[in-house]
Design a protein around this motif. Structure first.
Motif, PDB file in Angstrom:
ATOM      1  N   GLY A 150     -55.456   0.370  48.006  1.00  0.00           N
ATOM      2  CA  GLY A 150     -56.015  -0.460  49.083  1.00  0.00           C
ATOM      3  C   GLY A 150     -55.059  -1.540  49.562  1.00  0.00           C
ATOM      4  N   ALA A 151     -53.753  -1.326  49.372  1.00  0.00           N
ATOM      5  CA  ALA A 151     -52.764  -2.315  49.818  1.00  0.00           C
ATOM      6  C   ALA A 151     -52.083  -1.821  51.092  1.00  0.00           C
ATOM      7  N   CYS A 152     -51.577  -2.760  51.880  1.00  0.00           N
ATOM      8  CA  CYS A 152     -51.013  -2.413  53.180  1.00  0.00           C
ATOM      9  C   CYS A 152     -49.593  -2.974  53.306  1.00  0.00           C
ATOM     10  N   LEU A 153     -48.676  -2.166  53.839  1.00  0.00           N
ATOM     11  CA  LEU A 153     -47.310  -2.638  54.102  1.00  0.00           C
ATOM     12  C   LEU A 153     -47.347  -3.535  55.338  1.00  0.00           C
ATOM     13  N   VAL A 154     -46.939  -4.785  55.178  1.00  0.00           N
ATOM     14  CA  VAL A 154     -47.027  -5.715  56.311  1.00  0.00           C
ATOM     15  C   VAL A 154     -45.678  -6.315  56.704  1.00  0.00           C
ATOM     16  N   GLY A 155     -44.606  -5.937  56.008  1.00  0.00           N
ATOM     17  CA  GLY A 155     -43.310  -6.480  56.403  1.00  0.00           C
ATOM     18  C   GLY A 155     -42.207  -6.019  55.487  1.00  0.00           C
ATOM     19  N   GLY A 156     -40.995  -6.433  55.810  1.00  0.00           N
ATOM     20  CA  GLY A 156     -39.876  -6.051  54.980  1.00  0.00           C
ATOM     21  C   GLY A 156     -38.570  -6.323  55.679  1.00  0.00           C
ATOM     22  N   ASP A 157     -37.518  -5.743  55.158  1.00  0.00           N
ATOM     23  CA  ASP A 157     -36.205  -5.890  55.756  1.00  0.00           C
ATOM     24  C   ASP A 157     -35.423  -4.620  55.474  1.00  0.00           C
ATOM     25  N   THR A 158     -34.550  -4.260  56.397  1.00  0.00           N
ATOM     26  CA  THR A 158     -33.806  -3.010  56.254  1.00  0.00           C
ATOM     27  C   THR A 158     -32.337  -3.292  56.521  1.00  0.00           C
ATOM     28  N   CYS A 159     -31.482  -2.849  55.609  1.00  0.00           N
ATOM     29  CA  CYS A 159     -30.055  -3.067  55.861  1.00  0.00           C
ATOM     30  C   CYS A 159     -29.219  -2.006  55.152  1.00  0.00           C
ATOM     31  N   ARG A 160     -27.907  -2.149  55.288  1.00  0.00           N
ATOM     32  CA  ARG A 160     -26.973  -1.176  54.745  1.00  0.00           C
ATOM     33  C   ARG A 160     -26.583  -1.572  53.326  1.00  0.00           C
ATOM     34  N   SER A 161     -26.453  -0.579  52.469  1.00  0.00           N
ATOM     35  CA  SER A 161     -25.990  -0.839  51.109  1.00  0.00           C
ATOM     36  C   SER A 161     -24.601  -0.246  50.942  1.00  0.00           C
ATOM     37  N   LEU A 162     -23.740  -0.931  50.211  1.00  0.00           N
ATOM     38  CA  LEU A 162     -22.394  -0.394  49.978  1.00  0.00           C
ATOM     39  C   LEU A 162     -22.401   0.622  48.850  1.00  0.00           C
ATOM     40  N   GLN A 163     -23.444   0.568  48.012  1.00  0.00           N
ATOM     41  CA  GLN A 163     -23.500   1.520  46.911  1.00  0.00           C
ATOM     42  C   GLN A 163     -24.930   1.804  46.482  1.00  0.00           C
ATOM     43  N   GLY A 164     -25.394   2.994  46.730  1.00  0.00           N
ATOM     44  CA  GLY A 164     -26.701   3.424  46.227  1.00  0.00           C
ATOM     45  C   GLY A 164     -27.878   2.801  46.968  1.00  0.00           C
ATOM     46  N   TRP A 165     -29.067   3.310  46.642  1.00  0.00           N
ATOM     47  CA  TRP A 165     -30.301   2.777  47.216  1.00  0.00           C
ATOM     48  C   TRP A 165     -30.685   1.497  46.474  1.00  0.00           C
ATOM     49  N   VAL A 166     -31.081   0.497  47.215  1.00  0.00           N
ATOM     50  CA  VAL A 166     -31.589  -0.734  46.616  1.00  0.00           C
ATOM     51  C   VAL A 166     -32.960  -1.007  47.222  1.00  0.00           C
ATOM     52  N   LEU A 167     -33.950  -1.183  46.364  1.00  0.00           N
ATOM     53  CA  LEU A 167     -35.312  -1.432  46.841  1.00  0.00           C
ATOM     54  C   LEU A 167     -35.784  -2.763  46.293  1.00  0.00           C
ATOM     55  N   SER A 168     -36.467  -3.506  47.123  1.00  0.00           N
ATOM     56  CA  SER A 168     -37.108  -4.723  46.645  1.00  0.00           C
ATOM     57  C   SER A 168     -38.527  -4.700  47.184  1.00  0.00           C
ATOM     58  N   VAL A 169     -39.480  -4.680  46.274  1.00  0.00           N
ATOM     59  CA  VAL A 169     -40.881  -4.601  46.695  1.00  0.00           C
ATOM     60  C   VAL A 169     -41.590  -5.886  46.283  1.00  0.00           C
ATOM     61  N   THR A 170     -42.312  -6.451  47.217  1.00  0.00           N
ATOM     62  CA  THR A 170     -43.131  -7.635  46.926  1.00  0.00           C
ATOM     63  C   THR A 170     -44.580  -7.270  47.178  1.00  0.00           C
ATOM     64  N   VAL A 171     -45.431  -7.728  46.296  1.00  0.00           N
ATOM     65  CA  VAL A 171     -46.860  -7.492  46.499  1.00  0.00           C
ATOM     66  C   VAL A 171     -47.595  -8.822  46.432  1.00  0.00           C
ATOM     67  N   GLU A 172     -48.568  -8.972  47.296  1.00  0.00           N
ATOM     68  CA  GLU A 172     -49.465 -10.121  47.231  1.00  0.00           C
ATOM     69  C   GLU A 172     -50.857  -9.591  46.938  1.00  0.00           C
ATOM     70  N   GLY A 173     -51.508 -10.223  45.966  1.00  0.00           N
ATOM     71  CA  GLY A 173     -52.865  -9.824  45.624  1.00  0.00           C
ATOM     72  C   GLY A 173     -53.787 -11.023  45.694  1.00  0.00           C
ATOM     73  N   THR A 174     -55.070 -10.765  45.632  1.00  0.00           N
ATOM     74  CA  THR A 174     -56.021 -11.874  45.630  1.00  0.00           C
ATOM     75  C   THR A 174     -56.969 -11.752  44.439  1.00  0.00           C
ATOM     76  N   ALA A 175     -57.350 -12.900  43.934  1.00  0.00           N
ATOM     77  CA  ALA A 175     -58.346 -12.957  42.851  1.00  0.00           C
ATOM     78  C   ALA A 175     -59.335 -14.055  43.188  1.00  0.00           C
ATOM     79  N   THR A 176     -60.557 -13.891  42.747  1.00  0.00           N
ATOM     80  CA  THR A 176     -61.570 -14.928  42.911  1.00  0.00           C
ATOM     81  C   THR A 176     -61.056 -16.219  42.290  1.00  0.00           C
ATOM     82  N   GLN A 177     -61.312 -17.334  43.003  1.00  0.00           N
ATOM     83  CA  GLN A 177     -60.833 -18.627  42.522  1.00  0.00           C
ATOM     84  C   GLN A 177     -61.159 -18.843  41.041  1.00  0.00           C
ATOM     85  N   GLY A 178     -60.122 -19.130  40.266  1.00  0.00           N
ATOM     86  CA  GLY A 178     -60.327 -19.445  38.857  1.00  0.00           C
ATOM     87  C   GLY A 178     -60.442 -18.236  37.939  1.00  0.00           C
ATOM     88  N   ALA A 179     -60.384 -17.009  38.506  1.00  0.00           N
ATOM     89  CA  ALA A 179     -60.614 -15.822  37.668  1.00  0.00           C
ATOM     90  C   ALA A 179     -59.320 -15.161  37.181  1.00  0.00           C
TER      91      ALA A 179
END
Ligand code: ADP
Ligand code: MG
Length: 325
Positions: free
Chosen positions: A119-148
């Motif tokens: 149930g997560a959605c891709l909402v942004g990122g960045d794309t560029c050239r790598s000099l060596q190999g694939w490089v991935l950086s993934v960020t996730v934001e989640g939500t929790a009930t206050q204090g839980a």
């Protein structure tokens, strides 16, 4: 087709063309920022992971669709580990010149299918050239009930130590791959296609059941160590109660591998001893959960074999700058 055939913006269009609108995303891909809402009464939890070709994955051991799935699952696992629901994903992608548009398509297929599962959605990122190999950086934001949200700091002496699923399958598969052996399907699957335990994490936070929690990425010994560092106290683990799969036993997996092997992506958590029946009641929906020991006064982990301490793991958990890193 080579990446130069579509250019940076053509590639971004391709990466994001199957992304659907999310009810909480006001402005997703295509503006300067992702602009998101979070549900009333919730808090935001954020985690980032990097995945480098040659360090975290090898192209000859996995395919790009599977890699896309794993990139999401391991990140979402951190959100699950605090009892939060994953909501928004960001993808930093650096690609070498020899990458093709078809490879990026395959990767995104896996990435977006896995995101949808949680149930997560891709909402942004960045794309560029790598000099060596694939490089991935993934960020996730989640939500929790206050204090839980559940941190690593709340375990108390007397709490039971519980773990979901089985231990060591993924590490044993990796060990075989490194020796040029083909791991049994059941083990390989657990290495390449981990599932984040979101449902369990959320149930534990909503019910205020767990006193501390972590996802198992570095191995039980190291990750339990992280809980003890933050919570204070020591632990007793009964080796005979460690959940080991049929496939793991058949392939000759040892306690040592189960305890020090990484990338299980199961949840390790502590609960007040009297609340075990509530955890048991979750199993029919969530799957197996095992009690493997308890938090005690003092320091360090006692590994009990037939009730007696003395056993010690041989190897350390995974550490990038350690001797196995
Ligand atoms: P900026 O120049 O403002 O950094 P970019 O040209 O890098 O913008 O990106 C344009 C839009 O595409 C932004 O909304 C950005 O979040 C999105 N984007 C770029 N790369 C990716 C990617 N790999 N995955 C998801 N969204 C991306
Ligand atoms: Mg940019």
């Amino acid at each position: 087709m080579k990446l130069s055939g579509v250019g940076e913006f053509g590639l971004i269009d391709r990466i994001t063309r199957h992304v659907e609108n999310h009810p909480l995303a006001v402005r997703g891909i295509g503006d300067d920022c992702a602009h998101n809402r979070i549900p009333e009464g919730c808090e935001l939890l954020t985690s980032t992971d990097m995945l480098l070709e040659g360090v975290h994955f090898r192209r000859d051991w996995t395919n790009l669709e599977t890699l896309g799935r794993k990139a999401v699952a391991v990140n979402v696992s951190d959100v699950a580990a605090m009892g939060a629901k994953p909501r928004f994903l960001y993808l930093g992608l650096a690609l070498p010149d020899d990458a093709t548009v078809e490879e990026v398509d395959a990767f995104m297929d896996g990435f977006l299918s896995e995101a949808e599962r949680y149930g997560a959605c891709l909402v942004g990122g960045d794309t560029c050239r790598s000099l060596q190999g694939w490089v991935l950086s993934v960020t996730v934001e989640g939500t929790a009930t206050q204090g839980a949200a559940i941190g690593r700091e709340g375990a108390k002496a007397g709490d039971l130590i519980c773990v979901s699923g089985n231990l060591g399958d993924s590490a044993l598969a990796l060990k075989m791959l490194m020796k040029d052996r083909k791991p049994p399907e059941a083990l390989a699957w657990r290495h390449h296609r981990p599932r984040a335990r979101v449902d369990l994490g959320v149930r534990l936070s909503e019910s205020r059941l767990a006193t501390a929690m972590i996802d198992l990425s570095d191995g039980l010994a190291a990750d339990l160590g992280h809980i003890l560092e933050r919570s204070g106290g020591g632990a007793r683990i009964d080796l005979q109660t460690l959940p080991l799969s049929e496939a793991f036993r058949e392939a000759g997996g040892s306690w040592d591998q189960a305890v020090t092997g990484g990338e299980d992506y199961e949840l390790l958590f502590t609960i007040p001893a009297g609340r075990w029946p509530e955890v048991e009641a979750l199993m029919s929906e969530i799957g197996p959960i095992h009690r493997i020991g308890e938090i005690r006064e003092g320091q360090g982990i006692d590994w009990l074999e037939g009730g007696q301490p003395g056993w010690q793991p041989q190897a350390a958990g995974f550490n990038h700058f350690g001797s196995r890193g």
